[in-house]
Write an enzyme that holds these catalytic residues in place. Structure first.
Site, mmCIF file in Angstrom:
data_model
loop_
_atom_site.group_PDB
_atom_site.id
_atom_site.type_symbol
_atom_site.label_atom_id
_atom_site.label_comp_id
_atom_site.label_asym_id
_atom_site.label_seq_id
_atom_site.Cartn_x
_atom_site.Cartn_y
_atom_site.Cartn_z
ATOM 1 N N GLY A 26 0.811 -1.203 0.000
ATOM 2 C CA GLY A 26 0.000 0.000 0.000
ATOM 3 C C GLY A 26 0.847 1.256 0.000
ATOM 4 O O GLY A 26 2.083 1.207 -0.075
ATOM 5 N N VAL A 31 1.676 -5.368 3.725
ATOM 6 C CA VAL A 31 0.861 -6.256 4.541
ATOM 7 C C VAL A 31 1.373 -7.677 4.342
ATOM 8 O O VAL A 31 1.498 -8.141 3.200
ATOM 9 C CB VAL A 31 -0.640 -6.169 4.182
ATOM 10 C CG1 VAL A 31 -1.451 -7.122 5.056
ATOM 11 C CG2 VAL A 31 -1.150 -4.744 4.337
ATOM 12 N N ASP A 136 -13.555 5.857 2.662
ATOM 13 C CA ASP A 136 -12.869 5.244 1.515
ATOM 14 C C ASP A 136 -13.386 3.832 1.286
ATOM 15 O O ASP A 136 -12.604 2.888 1.126
ATOM 16 C CB ASP A 136 -11.362 5.235 1.748
ATOM 17 C CG ASP A 136 -10.571 4.988 0.454
ATOM 18 O OD1 ASP A 136 -11.161 5.185 -0.632
ATOM 19 O OD2 ASP A 136 -9.391 4.600 0.536
#
Length: 619
Positions: A26, A31, A136
């Site tokens: 990201g 992650v 979002d």
């Protein structure tokens, strides 16, 4: 790999968690799929780079996550600190994101779409109750956790979420978010709980129709969201049209008052729809997608029904390949295949081996084959008489017993045929390991099996699968879950994974640590499972397919009734063929040859070249 990435990995490896692989990248970090070293719990480790994420924004997201504990939100369980950054320990979702599910292009039943959207609204209602607006909502931030027959939604990434007091103008630093899913007021730096519901409306539209209501550049999207009315096809049920139209209203006051109100509307609407409407798959495919009908390409009459097949590359010194058959008696039969035109095999058997007991499984081996009865493995040696005489074999000595197990077992052998593993379900389960010595004298070929420690397994039947030369997978069903244990060939447990689905018919693929499985349940599906890191793709099929294999175009699945399905490595259904004879055994010989034994009318072997089936695939 950059120096900073190496530093992150080094620090993470020293933490309480063992990394299993990178699953996402990201704006603010990476992650990882990780497992707690002591408890074995699977988690998502979200590494946040100090240089890109300020302490204020980090503490803001952490505060939101800690205040939101809900089954449909990716909950935060702990915080790890290192020299290179901070790591949030979150729920892990092996099903990936809703975006990845949508990209599989397989239509979803309306009932499943409504379930997904309802769970998103349940999570948003909880967040809004805590005065938190996500800001979002998009398919990339909706994670999927596998559950029997479907998915459980978990909303993630509260990095730009707002508190209610900030929505009154105290925090107007820019229109952050994803323009394709932003409500009109978002482009004017205004935020409300209704903005999240507008995004849910866009996602519902996309799930039903296969495209978003508006597309284009960010500036074009802004103009469209502010001024254009979305086109809603009349082919959708009237109640669904109303839901979408209400969620996508330009003015906040005309939308649903709350996530709970929209959720209640969907639940009431679902109760009014018929079973046929709920089974309808979206996006609707309007062209003719009926399965192709199978036409036999080549048949070989068999004298007895066949229950095991192995189709393998050629023996050394020859071209083509060879085919092994284990029938209902004590015979194993073999053909050396010509290099081309495999449908024109000679009648009769070039070589027959007669075993003391009925063969349960057969495997290829250097210059021969391995046959397994319920307790003994045998080596069946052969060789071509001449490199130019492709269809002639000659025996090399007698059948050689390789290993005799102390009890009846299910046997698997390593890819290079260096060892065998047997599993017996008696007394809670026993594992027996034995080295294999092929081509030696009968006395030196025999080996003594030794017992291996068995991981704690449910009492249900255990399925075995050799992952590579050094690792074995044991799978057992307990309740609605399947426990996947990985052990070394010496019996050392490397941990286990829990899959919230019941599976059977495990099959290995050419992709390292990737397996195939048939999901058991009312909704037939092929599961594509990556073990490291743990990921699951589900391809819904119209039939249960216990026969699984891999060929050049991807994965092949066949039902007991002769329905053939082709799935690419991305989980997309790319071809269907019906009308095959009901198989008693199947073998997949890459790149394009498929062998099917049947006893539907009379014992017969069918030779199938998938390139000639008429599939809409470029070979």
């Amino acid at each position: 790999m950059s120096f900073s990435t190496v530093a992150v990995l080094r620090n993470l490896q020293r933490s309480n968690y063992r990394l299993l692989g990178l699953v996402g990248q990201g704006q603010f970090g990476q992650v990882y799929c990780a497992v707690h070293r002591r408890t074995g719990r699977l988690v998502a480790l979200k590494n946040l780079n100090r240089d890109r994420l300020t302490t204020h924004r980090f503490l803001r997201e952490l505060r939101f996550l800690l205040s939101l504990e809900h089954p449909n939100i990716a909950n935060c369980h702990a915080l790890e600190q290192s020299a290179t950054g901070r790591q949030l320990v979150l729920d892990y979702c092996e099903g990936g994101t809703l975006r990845q599910l949508m990209e599989q292009t397989a239509p979803l039943p309306l009932a499943e779409i409504l379930t997904l959207i309802t769970e998103v609204l349940t999570a948003l209602d909880h967040a809004h109750t805590q005065a938190i607006v996500h800001c979002d909502i998009k398919p990339e931030n909706i994670l999927l956790f596998v559950r029997p027959g479907g998915w459980q939604v978990k909303i993630s990434d509260f990095g730009i979420a707002r508190l209610s007091q900030e929505l009154r103008g105290q925090d107007q630093t820019g229109a952050t978010g994803s323009p394709a899913y932003m409500a009109p007021e978002r482009f004017y730096h205004q935020h409300s709980a209704s903005s999240d519901l507008y995004a849910v409306g866009v996602i519902l539209y996309e799930l039903l129709l296969g495209e978003r209501p508006f597309s284009g550049t960010p500036s074009q999207l802004m103009v469209a969201h502010l001024n254009q009315t979305p086109l809603i096809p009349t082919t959708l049920p009237d109640s669904l049209q109303v839901v979408i139209r209400t969620a996508l209203q330009k003015l906040v006051g005309r939308r649903y008052r709350s996530a709970a109100t929209m959720q209640e509307t969907l639940i009431a609407m679902r109760a009014q729809l018929s079973a046929a409407e709920l089974r309808t798959s979206y996006p609707i495919v309007y062209d003719d997608d009926a399965p192709l009908l199978f036409a036999s390409q080549g048949e070989i009459a068999l004298d007895k029904p066949v229950h095991s097949l192995a189709a393998e590359p050629a023996l050394s010194g020859s071209t083509g390949g060879y085919l092994l058959l284990g029938d209902c008696s004590t015979d194993v039969k073999g053909w050396l295949l010509p290099p081309a035109d495999v449908g024109k095999l000679p009648q009769g058997y070039p070589h027959i081996w007669t075993l003391p007991d009925r063969p349960q499984a057969i495997f290829n081996a250097p210059e021969g084959a391995i046959a397994a009865t319920d307790r003994t493995l045998y080596y069946l040696p052969v060789r071509p008489l001449d490199a130019s005489a492709q269809n002639l074999w000659s025996p090399v000595g007698k059948i050689q017993p390789l290993v005799t197990f102390p009890e009846a077992v299910t046997v698997v052998v390593s890819p290079r045929r260096r060892w065998a593993l047997g599993y017996s379900p008696t007394a809670g389960g026993r594992l027996w390991w034995a080295p294999l010595s092929l081509g030696k004298t009968a006395a030196s070929a025999m080996s003594e099996p030794r017992s291996l420690p068995v991981p704690s397994m449910p009492s249900s039947p255990v399925q075995l699968l050799v992952l590579d030369e050094g690792h074995i997978l044991l799978a057992a069903i307990a309740g609605h879950q399947t426990h996947l244990h990985v052990i070394t060939r010496r019996g050392v447990s490397l941990g286990h994974l829990t899959l919230n689905a019941m599976v059977q018919s495990l099959a290995l693929t050419h992709t390292p640590r990737r397996i195939l499985a048939q999901e058991i349940g009312p909704s037939p599906a092929l599961l594509i499972i990556d073990l490291l890191p743990f990921k699951v793709m589900r391809c819904r099929l119209d039939v249960a397919t216990p026969w699984l294999g891999e060929m050049a175009i991807g994965y092949v699945a066949c039902s007991d009734q002769g329905h053939l399905r082709f799935v690419n490595p991305h989980g997309q259904l790319v071809g269907r063929v019906d009308g095959l004879p009901a198989p008693t055994a199947m073998a997949f010989q890459a790149p394009y040859d498929l062998w099917l034994a049947t006893h539907q009318a009379a014992p017969t072997l069918h030779v199938i070249d998938i390139c000639t089936l008429g599939l809409d695939i470029i070979f």
